[in-house]
Design a protein around this motif. Structure first.
Motif, PDB file in Angstrom:
ATOM      1  N   UNK A   5       0.828  -1.204   0.000  1.00 29.78           N
ATOM      2  CA  UNK A   5       0.000   0.000   0.000  1.00 29.78           C
ATOM      3  C   UNK A   5       0.862   1.253   0.000  1.00 29.78           C
ATOM      4  N   UNK A   6       1.977   1.241   0.766  1.00 32.69           N
ATOM      5  CA  UNK A   6       2.860   2.399   0.797  1.00 32.69           C
ATOM      6  C   UNK A   6       3.450   2.671  -0.588  1.00 32.69           C
ATOM      7  N   UNK A   7       3.740   1.603  -1.333  1.00 30.47           N
ATOM      8  CA  UNK A   7       4.366   1.765  -2.630  1.00 30.47           C
ATOM      9  C   UNK A   7       3.396   2.315  -3.671  1.00 30.47           C
ATOM     10  N   UNK A   8       2.113   1.995  -3.554  1.00 26.52           N
ATOM     11  CA  UNK A   8       1.159   2.369  -4.586  1.00 26.52           C
ATOM     12  C   UNK A   8       0.389   3.636  -4.265  1.00 26.52           C
ATOM     13  N   UNK A   9       0.421   4.115  -3.036  1.00 34.11           N
ATOM     14  CA  UNK A   9      -0.315   5.321  -2.657  1.00 34.11           C
ATOM     15  C   UNK A   9       0.350   6.524  -3.285  1.00 34.11           C
ATOM     16  N   UNK A  10      -0.372   7.259  -4.097  1.00 32.37           N
ATOM     17  CA  UNK A  10       0.235   8.367  -4.824  1.00 32.37           C
ATOM     18  C   UNK A  10      -0.792   9.466  -5.035  1.00 32.37           C
ATOM     19  N   UNK A  11      -0.298  10.657  -5.377  1.00 33.68           N
ATOM     20  CA  UNK A  11      -1.183  11.762  -5.707  1.00 33.68           C
ATOM     21  C   UNK A  11      -2.021  11.381  -6.919  1.00 33.68           C
ATOM     22  N   UNK A  12      -3.296  11.687  -6.875  1.00 32.64           N
ATOM     23  CA  UNK A  12      -4.167  11.335  -7.980  1.00 32.64           C
ATOM     24  C   UNK A  12      -5.142  12.435  -8.331  1.00 32.64           C
ATOM     25  N   UNK A  13      -5.374  12.631  -9.627  1.00 30.61           N
ATOM     26  CA  UNK A  13      -6.430  13.498 -10.120  1.00 30.61           C
ATOM     27  C   UNK A  13      -7.665  12.635 -10.303  1.00 30.61           C
ATOM     28  N   UNK A  14      -8.752  12.979  -9.623  1.00 32.62           N
ATOM     29  CA  UNK A  14      -9.883  12.067  -9.509  1.00 32.62           C
ATOM     30  C   UNK A  14     -11.180  12.736  -9.938  1.00 32.62           C
ATOM     31  N   UNK A  15     -12.158  11.906 -10.234  1.00 28.15           N
ATOM     32  CA  UNK A  15     -13.520  12.360 -10.460  1.00 28.15           C
ATOM     33  C   UNK A  15     -14.353  11.994  -9.245  1.00 28.15           C
ATOM     34  N   UNK A 143      -6.422  13.872  -4.903  1.00 30.83           N
ATOM     35  CA  UNK A 143      -6.215  13.018  -3.732  1.00 30.83           C
ATOM     36  C   UNK A 143      -4.727  13.056  -3.387  1.00 30.83           C
ATOM     37  N   UNK A 144      -4.390  13.546  -2.185  1.00 32.03           N
ATOM     38  CA  UNK A 144      -2.991  13.710  -1.785  1.00 32.03           C
ATOM     39  C   UNK A 144      -2.679  12.936  -0.513  1.00 32.03           C
ATOM     40  N   UNK A 145      -1.826  11.913  -0.554  1.00 33.07           N
ATOM     41  CA  UNK A 145      -1.262  11.377   0.689  1.00 33.07           C
ATOM     42  C   UNK A 145      -0.327  12.411   1.292  1.00 33.07           C
ATOM     43  N   UNK A 146      -0.347  12.560   2.600  1.00 33.99           N
ATOM     44  CA  UNK A 146       0.482  13.559   3.253  1.00 33.99           C
ATOM     45  C   UNK A 146       1.797  12.965   3.735  1.00 33.99           C
ATOM     46  N   UNK A 147       2.840  13.779   3.861  1.00 35.11           N
ATOM     47  CA  UNK A 147       4.129  13.286   4.357  1.00 35.11           C
ATOM     48  C   UNK A 147       4.002  12.703   5.757  1.00 35.11           C
ATOM     49  N   UNK A 152      -2.427   9.419   6.649  1.00 36.61           N
ATOM     50  CA  UNK A 152      -2.976  10.774   6.653  1.00 36.61           C
ATOM     51  C   UNK A 152      -3.071  11.287   5.217  1.00 36.61           C
ATOM     52  N   UNK A 153      -4.129  12.041   4.948  1.00 37.54           N
ATOM     53  CA  UNK A 153      -4.311  12.539   3.598  1.00 37.54           C
ATOM     54  C   UNK A 153      -5.040  13.866   3.556  1.00 37.54           C
ATOM     55  N   UNK A 154      -4.978  14.498   2.384  1.00 38.88           N
ATOM     56  CA  UNK A 154      -5.713  15.735   2.120  1.00 38.88           C
ATOM     57  C   UNK A 154      -6.402  15.610   0.771  1.00 38.88           C
ATOM     58  N   UNK A 155      -7.588  16.165   0.681  1.00 36.25           N
ATOM     59  CA  UNK A 155      -8.329  16.256  -0.578  1.00 36.25           C
ATOM     60  C   UNK A 155      -8.349  17.726  -0.974  1.00 36.25           C
TER      61      UNK A 155
END
Length: 290
Positions: A5-15, A143-147, A152-155
């Motif tokens: 999951x850590x490897x695949x979690x990335x910033x994404x442009x989403x609908x 969709x942004x995973x946070x450092x 933790x994340x931010x939309x």
């Protein structure tokens, strides 16, 4: 599973997801007011005393009969708002009875658009998430995973287009101050394009820290409420915020005395920026998807 999951979690442009049970893109009020709510719902656990963190801790792992009633109460509350930021939501696992709580609350509140941000994927055990519910179709949603440690994340979403567009960041920040500073620096780097900005969520620190001692300090943000939000049964700390850029006109602010979760929800009503025209028509008209 967690390492993958850590490897695949990335910033994404989403609908955003579309709720088929209601009409998309309801018209904005003529006066351009927008009602905002931020709520940490603690996955539908009704915590009313400190000892409940121990005696009801099993509810973070297993389903329980009272959760559906708690979600119904939350859904009734959300129905009065236009844009909602949710923290500590389950995306559909054993503990929630395999109910995606963001989707469920979108249906309960008749929101045309919703999005679930999955921040920690524990498979069938838990789907730790943030969520957004909206009556307006975002013109952009990221969709942004946070450092920091995963979870933790931010939309980041945009309503409207051009100079008068409204940028909204929905977040759940870390408990530790050093990690939280890194997360706020990350967010600060990504909101510079917005003239009009709202930051909302469970920020796990007080307003003065955010406005004066964090990477956000140069934005000139306003914290319209400083009333305590945690713990909900005897509020002592102001951890939940809706921060506004100074160009947004504040109409109303409330901390709602709804002790459903261990946090109290924060509500703000603002007047949207208007187009620079003589007729004063609000710039942020909702899009209607085909």
């Amino acid at each position: 599973m967690l390492r993958r999951w850590r490897q695949t979690r990335a910033v994404g442009l989403c609908d955003p997801q579309v709720n088929p049970h209601c009409q998309p893109g309801a018209a904005l009020p003529a006066d351009g007011r927008l009602r905002l709510l931020s709520f940490n719902i603690q996955v539908g656990i009704s915590t009313q005393r400190y000892h409940h963190y121990l005696t009801r801790s099993w509810q973070h792992l297993l389903p329980h009969a009272g959760r559906s009633g708690t979600l119904q109460r939350i859904g009734d509350l959300l129905a009065d708002f236009d844009l909602v930021a949710l923290q500590e939501v389950d995306g559909g696992s054993l503990r929630s009875g395999y109910v995606n709580q963001v989707e469920y609350l979108a249906q309960q509140g008749a929101f045309p658009y919703w999005y679930q941000q999955l921040n920690r994927n524990l498979g069938r055990i838990a789907q730790h998430s943030n969520g957004v519910l909206s009556r307006l179709r975002p013109s952009l949603l990221e969709d942004h995973p946070l450092p920091g440690p995963p979870g933790r994340g931010a939309i980041i979403l945009r309503l409207g287009e051009g100079e008068q567009a409204l940028g909204v960041v929905m977040m759940h920040l870390a408990l530790g101050p050093r990690t939280r500073t890194r997360q706020l620096a990350y967010i600060r780097e990504r909101v510079g394009e917005f003239r009009h900005l709202v930051l909302m969520g469970d920020m796990n620190t007080h307003a003065n820290d955010l406005l004066e001692n964090s990477p956000l300090r140069d934005l000139g943000l306003v914290a319209p409420q400083v009333q305590a939000t945690f713990p909900s049964w005897r509020p002592q700390r102001c951890l939940d915020h809706i921060l506004l850029s100074p160009g947004l006109e504040l109409e109303r602010v409330d901390v709602l005395t709804q002790a459903i979760s261990d946090h109290l929800p924060v509500a703000v009503e603002i007047r949207l920026p208007h187009a620079q025209s003589t007729d004063g028509v609000p710039m942020l008209q909702p899009s209607i998807s085909g």
